[in-house]
Structure formats: structure tokens, C-alpha cells
Design an enzyme around this catalytic site. Structure first.
Site, PDB file in Angstrom:
ATOM      1  N   CYS A 122      49.896  21.362 -20.454  1.00 30.57           N
ATOM      2  CA  CYS A 122      48.928  22.294 -19.976  1.00 30.57           C
ATOM      3  C   CYS A 122      48.034  22.058 -19.255  1.00 30.57           C
ATOM      4  O   CYS A 122      47.832  22.236 -18.130  1.00 30.57           O
ATOM      5  CB  CYS A 122      48.614  23.059 -21.153  1.00 30.57           C
ATOM      6  SG  CYS A 122      47.518  24.607 -20.623  1.00 30.57           S
ATOM      7  N   CYS A 204      38.506  24.539 -21.526  1.00 32.10           N
ATOM      8  CA  CYS A 204      38.961  25.900 -21.735  1.00 32.10           C
ATOM      9  C   CYS A 204      38.865  26.493 -22.839  1.00 32.10           C
ATOM     10  O   CYS A 204      38.721  25.627 -23.889  1.00 32.10           O
ATOM     11  CB  CYS A 204      40.593  25.563 -21.343  1.00 32.10           C
ATOM     12  SG  CYS A 204      41.255  25.103 -19.806  1.00 32.10           S
ATOM     13  N   CYS A 207      40.769  25.407 -26.421  1.00 34.98           N
ATOM     14  CA  CYS A 207      40.804  24.008 -26.701  1.00 34.98           C
ATOM     15  C   CYS A 207      39.350  23.383 -26.823  1.00 34.98           C
ATOM     16  O   CYS A 207      39.302  22.341 -26.723  1.00 34.98           O
ATOM     17  CB  CYS A 207      41.637  23.158 -25.708  1.00 34.98           C
ATOM     18  SG  CYS A 207      43.283  23.820 -25.525  1.00 34.98           S
ATOM     19  N   CYS A 230      41.618  15.453 -20.347  1.00 34.80           N
ATOM     20  CA  CYS A 230      42.664  16.518 -19.790  1.00 34.80           C
ATOM     21  C   CYS A 230      43.564  15.669 -19.075  1.00 34.80           C
ATOM     22  O   CYS A 230      44.879  16.259 -18.731  1.00 34.80           O
ATOM     23  CB  CYS A 230      41.813  17.391 -19.236  1.00 34.80           C
ATOM     24  SG  CYS A 230      41.093  16.804 -17.731  1.00 34.80           S
TER      25      CYS A 230
END
Length: 244
Positions: A122, A204, A207, A230
Site C-alpha cells: 500500500c 495515513c 495506519c 513507509c
């Protein structure tokens, strides 16, 4: 990249580190922005809880510096509004909001739930790939990472080299939480609206969680998943590595 070119870049990295050793903040930003990488450097910002300090320092040197902001499509609304507040407050004139490619995103995450099953994938499609495209044409980029933020950043260098040959500048690497707080107060900078609610490192929405007292600032990111980054900061060449 052939060995000769790689060796030249590493030597250049060593020269930059030697030339600007001991400098941080605006003292490091100014020569790198206006001389070493003039017109070839961008600042990448999440517009998170500590972002205002780095953005203010950079804007003081050049408010027209390209600022890359990755809008993953899953950010807090508060972050988007904070971005707009800081743009106006600091007089930033070239903030580029970058989004994932719609076709790639639909193929990789058609239901928008990839974060639940494959968080690394993602992040890759929503952040890493878009950032790589946005940085095309730049020889260096500026980040707001600091050594105190997490154990994974404890050895962070002031100037690094990505495996693609692009320099990465971390002008706040050596700064402490007290220094960040003092700079916020000295400049009367607005705080991210979610910070007061316990969100100390904000990414985000699905998360990101609140940080418990005593935990490092990034413990609320991907909590319970064994994930700490990330992916956009995982390609720097470690300082102890020598490339021939």
C-alpha cells in the site's frame, strides 16, 4: 550506474559532509539550497506534527523551493487543512501535491483496503512510486527526519546518498525535541491540530494511532504490524558502506 560514476558520487558525498560538518538547520540548508544544489533540490514534507519548523527554515532561505507533498488519498482532513495553513503562513509558492497514478492504484488496490493485508504494498503504490516520479529532475531532496524519533533513525546522517545517486539532506537530524519546541515557540508556528490529541507522528488515517506516554514518537505508526517506515527512506546508502 557504472563504478566510476558511483565512486565520483560517493567522493562528492564525503566532500559535502566534510565541508558542512557540524552544521544543521538553516546553516546547513542555506549553502546546499543556494549553492551546491541550486535549482536542483526539493523538500519533501508530510505536513505532520514537526513539519512547520523545517518548512519555515527552508522558506526563510527561499520560499520558492519546490515542496513535495504526497496525498495518498487516506490522509486526515486535519493534515490537508494544516498544509493549507502553513502554505499561507510561510509564503510557500511551489507546493506540489502529488497523488498516486489512478490506473496503478486501481490495479493494486481496487477496494482501497490494501493497507489491511499488505501495508508495505500500500505504501509502495501510494507513496514510494509517486515520490520517485515527483523527484525526477532533482539531484537532492530535503527531509525532516531526526535521530530522536525512533531507534531506526538513531544513526541518521546529516547528508546521505540514495542508491539512485540522489543526495538526501537531513538538516534537523541532530535536533532534539527541546530544540524543535523552542523553534515552534520562537517563530510562533501553528501546531498540527491532532498533536494535542496524542498523535505525535501522523501519516495515513488507518495506519496512525495515538502514542502512549514514554513511547517514541513513531510508535503510533503501523502499530502492531512490525513496520516502522513507509519505504521512501529505505534506500539511503549507510554511512559505513564504501562503494567502489
Amino acid at each position: 550506474m557504472d563504478g566510476l560514476a558511483t565512486s565520483h558520487i560517493v567522493n562528492d558525498l564525503d566532500a559535502l559532509r566534510e565541508r558542512y560538518a557540524g552544521l544543521s538547520g538553516a546553516d546547513l540548508l542555506r549553502p546546499l539550497m543556494t549553492t551546491e544544489f541550486r535549482g536542483r533540490v526539493a523538500l519533501v514534507s508530510s505536513f505532520g506534527t514537526e513539519a512547520a519548523v523545517l518548512l519555515a527554515l527552508a522558506a526563510e532561505v527561499d520560499p520558492g523551493i519546490p515542496v513535495i507533498f504526497l496525498d495518498t488519498g487516506k490522509l486526515f482532513g486535519e493534515t490537508l487543512r494544516y498544509r493549507d495553513t502553513l502554505i499561507k503562513r510561510l509564503g510557500l509558492t511551489d507546493v506540489r501535491t502529488i497523488e498516486p497514478d489512478a490506473v496503478e492504484l486501481k490495479a493494486a488496490d481496487p477496494e482501497g483496503l490494501l493497507w489491511q493485508t499488505q501495508p508495505d504494498a500500500c505504501c509502495h503504490v501510494r507513496k514510494t512510486v509517486p515520490l520517485n516520479r515527483a523527484l525526477a529532475g532533482f539531484d537532492a531532496w530535503i527531509t525532516g527526519r531526526k535521530r530522536f524519533q525512533a531507534t531506526t533513525r538513531a544513526a541518521l546522517a546529516d547528508i546521505e546518498l540514495d542508491v539512485d545517486g540522489r543526495h538526501k539532506i537531513n538538516p534537523l537530524a541532530s535536533w532534539t525535541p527541546e530544540m524543535i519546541k523552542a523553534e515552534f515557540e520562537r517563530r510562533d508556528l501553528p501546531r498540527h491540530p491532532l498533536e494535542a490529541d496524542g498523535f505525535l507522528s501522523i501519516g495515513c488515517m488507518p495506519c496512525t494511532d495515538r502514542v502512549a506516554p514514554g513511547e517514541d514518537a513513531r510508535s503510533g505508526r503501523w502499530a502492531g504490524l512490525g513496520k516502522t517506515e513507509c519505504g521512501i527512506h529505505l534506500s539511503a546508502v549507510p554511512r559505513q558502506v564504501s562503494i567502489a
